[in-house]
Motif scaffolding. Sequence first.
Motif, short mmCIF file in Angstrom:
data_model
loop_
_atom_site.label_atom_id
_atom_site.label_comp_id
_atom_site.label_asym_id
_atom_site.label_seq_id
_atom_site.Cartn_x
_atom_site.Cartn_y
_atom_site.Cartn_z
N ALA A 20 0.84 -1.21 0.00
CA ALA A 20 0.00 0.00 0.00
C ALA A 20 0.86 1.25 0.00
N VAL A 21 1.97 1.22 0.75
CA VAL A 21 2.86 2.39 0.78
C VAL A 21 3.46 2.60 -0.61
N GLU A 22 3.91 1.52 -1.25
CA GLU A 22 4.52 1.65 -2.58
C GLU A 22 3.52 2.22 -3.58
N LYS A 23 2.29 1.72 -3.52
CA LYS A 23 1.27 2.18 -4.47
C LYS A 23 1.08 3.70 -4.34
N ARG A 24 1.02 4.12 -3.11
CA ARG A 24 0.80 5.56 -2.87
C ARG A 24 2.06 6.38 -3.24
N LEU A 25 3.23 5.78 -2.98
CA LEU A 25 4.48 6.48 -3.33
C LEU A 25 4.56 6.76 -4.82
N SER A 26 3.96 5.87 -5.61
CA SER A 26 4.05 6.03 -7.07
C SER A 26 3.35 7.30 -7.53
N ILE A 27 2.47 7.85 -6.68
CA ILE A 27 1.83 9.12 -7.03
C ILE A 27 2.79 10.28 -6.70
N LEU A 28 3.58 10.05 -5.66
CA LEU A 28 4.45 11.13 -5.15
C LEU A 28 5.69 11.32 -5.99
N MET A 29 6.24 10.23 -6.52
CA MET A 29 7.54 10.35 -7.21
C MET A 29 7.79 9.20 -8.17
N VAL A 30 8.82 9.40 -9.00
CA VAL A 30 9.19 8.36 -9.97
C VAL A 30 10.20 7.39 -9.35
N GLY A 31 10.89 7.84 -8.36
CA GLY A 31 11.85 6.98 -7.66
C GLY A 31 12.65 7.81 -6.68
N PRO A 32 13.28 7.17 -5.70
CA PRO A 32 14.07 7.91 -4.71
C PRO A 32 15.45 8.27 -5.24
N ASP A 33 16.23 8.95 -4.42
CA ASP A 33 17.61 9.32 -4.77
C ASP A 33 18.50 8.08 -4.58
N LYS A 34 18.66 7.34 -5.65
CA LYS A 34 19.41 6.07 -5.56
C LYS A 34 20.92 6.30 -5.49
N LEU A 35 21.37 7.46 -5.93
CA LEU A 35 22.80 7.77 -5.78
C LEU A 35 23.16 7.82 -4.29
N ASN A 36 22.33 8.52 -3.54
CA ASN A 36 22.59 8.62 -2.10
C ASN A 36 22.42 7.25 -1.43
N GLN A 37 21.42 6.50 -1.91
CA GLN A 37 21.21 5.17 -1.34
C GLN A 37 22.44 4.28 -1.58
N LEU A 38 22.98 4.34 -2.80
CA LEU A 38 24.11 3.46 -3.13
C LEU A 38 25.36 3.84 -2.33
N ARG A 39 25.62 5.12 -2.24
CA ARG A 39 26.85 5.48 -1.50
C ARG A 39 26.71 5.14 -0.02
N HIS A 40 25.49 5.29 0.53
CA HIS A 40 25.28 4.88 1.92
C HIS A 40 25.44 3.37 2.09
N ALA A 41 24.85 2.62 1.17
CA ALA A 41 24.92 1.15 1.29
C ALA A 41 26.37 0.69 1.21
N ARG A 42 27.14 1.29 0.32
CA ARG A 42 28.55 0.89 0.20
C ARG A 42 29.35 1.35 1.43
N PHE A 43 29.09 2.56 1.85
CA PHE A 43 29.85 3.13 2.98
C PHE A 43 29.61 2.36 4.28
N LEU A 44 28.36 1.90 4.46
CA LEU A 44 28.01 1.22 5.71
C LEU A 44 27.92 -0.30 5.54
N ALA A 45 28.57 -0.83 4.52
CA ALA A 45 28.48 -2.29 4.25
C ALA A 45 29.19 -3.08 5.35
N GLY A 46 28.81 -4.34 5.44
CA GLY A 46 29.47 -5.26 6.38
C GLY A 46 29.31 -4.80 7.81
#
Length: 417
Positions: free
Chosen positions: A270-296
């Motif tokens: 339900a959250v995803e369905k509603r999010l699709s009205i709000l935006m096309v997608g999140p800031d994946k650049l920031n997501q990727l650098r965070h995921a790599r930085f905080l890995a392991g």
Amino acid sequence: MTERRELERRFDALKGANLKLDLTRGKPAAEQLDLADELDGYLGGDFRAEDGTDVRNYGGLRGLSEARDLGARLLEVAPEAVIAGGNASLTLMFFVLDAAMNTGLTGSRWRDAQPVKALCPVPGYDRHFVLAEALGMELVTVPMTDSGPDMDAVEELVATDNAVRCIWCVPKYSNPTGCIYSEDTVRRLAELPARHAPPQPGGQPFLVLWDNAYTVHDFDFPPPRLTPILPMAKAAGTADSIAMFASTSKITFAGGGVSFVGGGAGFLDAVEKRLSILMVGPDKLNQLRHARFLAGDRIEQHMRAHAEIVRPKFDAVERGLARGLGGTGLARWTRPRGGYFVSLDTPPGLATAVVALAAELGVALTPAGATFPYGRDPEDRNIRIAPTLATLDEVEAGIEVLTLCVKLAAARQADQR
Ligand SMILES: Cc1ncc(COP(=O)(O)O)c(C=O)c1O
């Protein structure tokens, strides 16, 4: 009277010290932010996620898979139970509550049956209260205990008042008392939505708003563990009524991190369905650098480095309060082992006076009442102390002023009687 005179003399002497100290908001100190400076440029031109996604482009409403792994570690759930969002969990909280209230999330919207009430454990986080109020909800207080909200009061309200639709929770290092919810409290909260009587047909009966903002913000290692709520909710059949939130705001950059929302499969759909009205997608650049930085095991290493900066400030608060107010019977305060706040209770009717006196000496404290709905502390006794932003010397000086102001306010009050 002599003691009062001595306090007044010390107060007047400090007026000349031209202090300018701020213990108001729970912001990280620059030194803490420095710990994440490597994030700048961390991708080094490598924009491909694990699954080949080009993170420079639109898409991926649930967030990158490695970012969802990061959220899953913070929320202690499976990655499928997480959506990775934008820069602030508060935005996600607003989004979820707005949807539940005004359009319906997994069922009919709340606003059709007025009033709509939100349970607010007190003292609590002011922005939670303001958010629910802004969406047109009535705020109902329940007392906090050392093991979480007073669950007898909570269960009674939920079972007897169908207008009660949600409860705010900060389950680990609660804002501002710093307590960790006990296993029994977590179980009772997991089962709470099933007590909501009578559930509306097709309705989203109830949401437990599980804001785990301080989940890894420990001072001691190995850290104490919060009982995970989702397995208990699944056992109770309430997983779609648990709305979990977290972010890296106080892990990396405040306001420049990644936020997460988690819960049961139906809730997330339900959250995803509603999010699709709000935006096309999140800031994946920031997501990727965070995921790599905080890995392991980087999260624990990183939080240990935060603790080295933050813990001494909390120790200074404890030392200062114990020195200034210990044994006086004038205050009770919490001794958190993580998080961002200490909660201090004065005798009734003094908090506003203490905050005003401290301001006269150049020490800014969170306005009295801020930890209560509508900014009104009925007993006028709670003061939230936020020691992270100030330097250690400033914290020491600020707490000395605070303890003097508590004693002076109490002495003046006693003389008026
Ligand atoms: C309990 C709690 N939740 C959420 C936030 C804000 O989080 P975010 O920066 O992810 O919006 C704070 C910040 O003080 C907080 O104390």
